[in-house]
Design a protein around this motif. Structure first.
Motif, short mmCIF file in Angstrom:
data_model
loop_
_atom_site.label_atom_id
_atom_site.label_comp_id
_atom_site.label_asym_id
_atom_site.label_seq_id
_atom_site.Cartn_x
_atom_site.Cartn_y
_atom_site.Cartn_z
N MET A 91 4.04 9.34 6.65
CA MET A 91 3.28 8.50 7.20
C MET A 91 3.82 7.38 8.33
O MET A 91 2.82 7.29 9.69
CB MET A 91 2.89 6.97 5.94
N PHE A 97 1.32 15.35 9.24
CA PHE A 97 1.22 16.03 7.69
C PHE A 97 1.07 17.32 7.61
O PHE A 97 1.50 18.21 7.47
CB PHE A 97 -0.49 15.51 7.37
N PHE A 118 2.94 13.41 -0.06
CA PHE A 118 3.11 12.74 1.27
C PHE A 118 3.26 11.81 1.08
O PHE A 118 1.94 10.63 0.82
CB PHE A 118 1.80 13.12 2.94
N CYS A 119 4.44 10.75 1.48
CA CYS A 119 4.47 9.26 1.29
C CYS A 119 5.37 8.07 1.85
O CYS A 119 5.62 8.89 2.94
CB CYS A 119 4.45 8.55 -0.64
N GLY A 120 5.38 6.76 1.97
CA GLY A 120 6.22 6.38 2.81
C GLY A 120 7.46 5.82 1.60
O GLY A 120 8.67 6.05 2.15
N ASP A 121 6.92 4.51 1.39
CA ASP A 121 7.42 3.55 0.12
C ASP A 121 7.88 5.02 -0.91
O ASP A 121 6.92 4.55 -1.43
CB ASP A 121 6.80 2.52 0.01
N GLU B 83 1.09 -5.24 -5.40
CA GLU B 83 2.09 -4.43 -4.80
C GLU B 83 0.90 -3.31 -4.85
O GLU B 83 0.26 -2.67 -6.01
CB GLU B 83 2.89 -3.90 -5.18
N PHE B 85 -1.33 0.31 -3.43
CA PHE B 85 -0.78 2.23 -2.83
C PHE B 85 -1.80 2.18 -3.33
O PHE B 85 -2.11 2.27 -4.22
CB PHE B 85 0.60 2.93 -3.97
N THR B 87 -3.22 6.34 -3.42
CA THR B 87 -2.77 7.23 -4.00
C THR B 87 -4.27 8.00 -4.54
O THR B 87 -4.78 8.19 -5.15
CB THR B 87 -1.83 7.14 -5.26
N TYR B 101 -6.14 9.00 6.51
CA TYR B 101 -5.40 7.96 6.86
C TYR B 101 -6.06 7.64 7.84
O TYR B 101 -5.79 6.21 7.90
CB TYR B 101 -4.50 8.72 7.50
N ASP B 113 0.44 1.49 6.04
CA ASP B 113 0.67 2.90 5.62
C ASP B 113 2.03 2.88 4.87
O ASP B 113 1.98 4.64 3.87
CB ASP B 113 0.05 3.49 6.70
N MET B 114 2.34 2.81 4.66
CA MET B 114 4.04 2.79 4.38
C MET B 114 3.74 2.75 2.61
O MET B 114 4.56 3.73 1.82
CB MET B 114 5.28 2.16 4.27
N ASN B 115 1.97 2.45 2.28
CA ASN B 115 1.84 2.03 0.68
C ASN B 115 0.27 3.29 0.27
O ASN B 115 -0.11 3.20 -0.63
CB ASN B 115 1.07 0.87 0.72
N PHE B 116 0.57 4.70 1.28
CA PHE B 116 -0.94 5.62 1.36
C PHE B 116 0.17 6.78 0.72
O PHE B 116 1.59 6.63 1.45
CB PHE B 116 -1.29 6.00 2.68
N VAL B 117 -0.08 7.21 -0.47
CA VAL B 117 0.52 8.26 -0.61
C VAL B 117 -0.77 8.88 -0.97
O VAL B 117 -1.47 9.13 -1.64
CB VAL B 117 1.14 8.06 -2.21
N PHE B 118 -0.68 10.62 -0.54
CA PHE B 118 -1.45 11.66 -0.41
C PHE B 118 -0.84 12.70 -1.23
O PHE B 118 0.49 13.23 -0.63
CB PHE B 118 -1.28 12.67 1.22
#
Lengths: 174, 174
Positions: A91, A97, A118-121, B83, B85, B87, B101, B113-118
Motif C-alpha cells: 500500500m 500492485f 497486498f496489505c499495509g498493516d 479498528e 480494515f 478487505t 485503491y 491505506d495501511m488498513n486496505f487489504v487486497f
C-alpha cells in the motif's frame, strides 16, 4: 494444516540490490550493500529521503527483481506440508500492485493467487508464522514472527532469525 | 479495540448495479436487479459466463462505482470505536487493483491505506468481525461473519444478517 505467511521484498524478491544499483547510477555514488549494514539507505543519506523512496514508486520497479536464492525450491517443499500465503506491504507504493502480481505469477506459478495478500498493516494477517525482514510487522502479529536476515536488520535482536532459505527449510521441515 | 473487516463490492461499492447496466447495454437486454434475486447474473445466462465476467476485468470498471448508501457515515462512526480494515477479494481481477485503491482513497479518505487489504482467500484475515456479501468467506474466517444483504444472497440462511448500513450501526453501536 498450519499456515506460513511470507513477505516479498528482501525475503523472496531482491529489491534492495536493484534499489542500490539505481541509486548509485542516479547519484553517481558507489555505495555497497555492506555500507548500509544495520540501517537503510535513507539513514545514510537522510537529505535524499524522498528521492530514495521515489525509485520504488516507478510502476515497473518490482517487475524484474531477482529471486532470493533458494526461495522457490524451499517454498515448493513447504507448500506440501503448510498452507503458504504471500503477504506483502504494497500500500505504500500502490503503483507496484501489477508488477508485484506479475512477478509472483512468473516466479511462483505453483502458488494460487488466491493466497496473495497486498496489505499495509500486517497485524491483519491470520497465520501461524510470518517470515519477514521488518520487525515492525511482528509487534501485533498473532503468530510466530521469523526474522529473515537482510542487510538493514543485522543488528536486531530478540527475534527468531533465519539467515537464508536453507535455514527456513531446517526450521520447518527438520 | 476490536477490529471489523469490511468487504467492498455490494457492501460499500455498488458493483452489481453498474455490471447489470453494462450487461444490458451490451446484450440489448432489460434484466432488472429483481430478476436475479437469490442468484448471480451468470446463473441466469450460464452460456455467457465468460462474457459476463469480462466486464469486471476492464481496468476502470471499479473506479466509478456508486457508494452504498450510509456506508461512509456509519464507517466513520464505527472507526471511533473499532479498528476498521477494508478487505476485498481483488485477485480474481488483478487489473482492478489501481481502480479499487483510488476509489477507496476518494470515498473513504478518513481511513488509512495501511488498513486496505487486497486478497483472495479471506481466511487470511485476522479480525473480530467480517461484513461481507459472500458467505463462502465466512467458512474459514476466524471471527464473526456478518452477511450484508445483496440481491444474490437473499436466500442464504443461518448467518447473522444486516440489510443495510443502519442495521450495521445498530449491531455495533447500540
Amino acid at each position: 494444516m498450519k499456515r506460513i505467511a511470507i513477505d516479498m521484498d528482501e525475503v523472496i524478491a531482491d529489491a534492495a540490490e536493484k534499489h542500490l544499483k539505481l541509486y548509485n547510477q542516479h547519484f553517481k555514488e558507489t555505495i555497497m550493500i555492506d555500507d548500509i549494514k544495520g540501517k537503510k539507505l535513507r539513514d545514510l543519506r537522510p537529505h535524499l529521503e524522498s528521492e530514495i523512496k521515489s525509485f520504488f514508486a516507478e510502476p515497473t520497479f518490482f517487475r524484474d527483481l531477482n529471486v532470493i536464492e533458494g526461495s522457490q525450491e524451499v517454498i515448493k517443499k513447504l507448500s506440501q506440508h503448510y498452507e503458504i500465503f504471500i503477504t506483502t506491504a504494497a500500500m505504500e507504493f500502490p503503483s507496484s500492485f501489477t508488477a508485484k502480481y506479475e512477478w509472483l505469477k512468473e516466479h511462483f506459478p505453483f502458488l494460487s493467487d488466491m493466497n496473495f495478500v497486498f496489505c499495509g498493516d500486517k497485524s491483519i494477517i491470520h497465520a501461524d508464522y510470518l517470515i519477514d525482514d521488518n520487525v515492525r510487522h511482528f509487534k501485533r502479529f498473532c503468530g510466530q514472527g521469523i526474522l529473515f536476515t537482510a542487510s538493514h536488520n543485522m543488528h536486531e535482536t530478540g527475534y527468531v532469525r533465519v539467515n537464508n532459505w536453507n535455514e527456513v527449510q531446517d526450521y520447518f521441515l527438520k
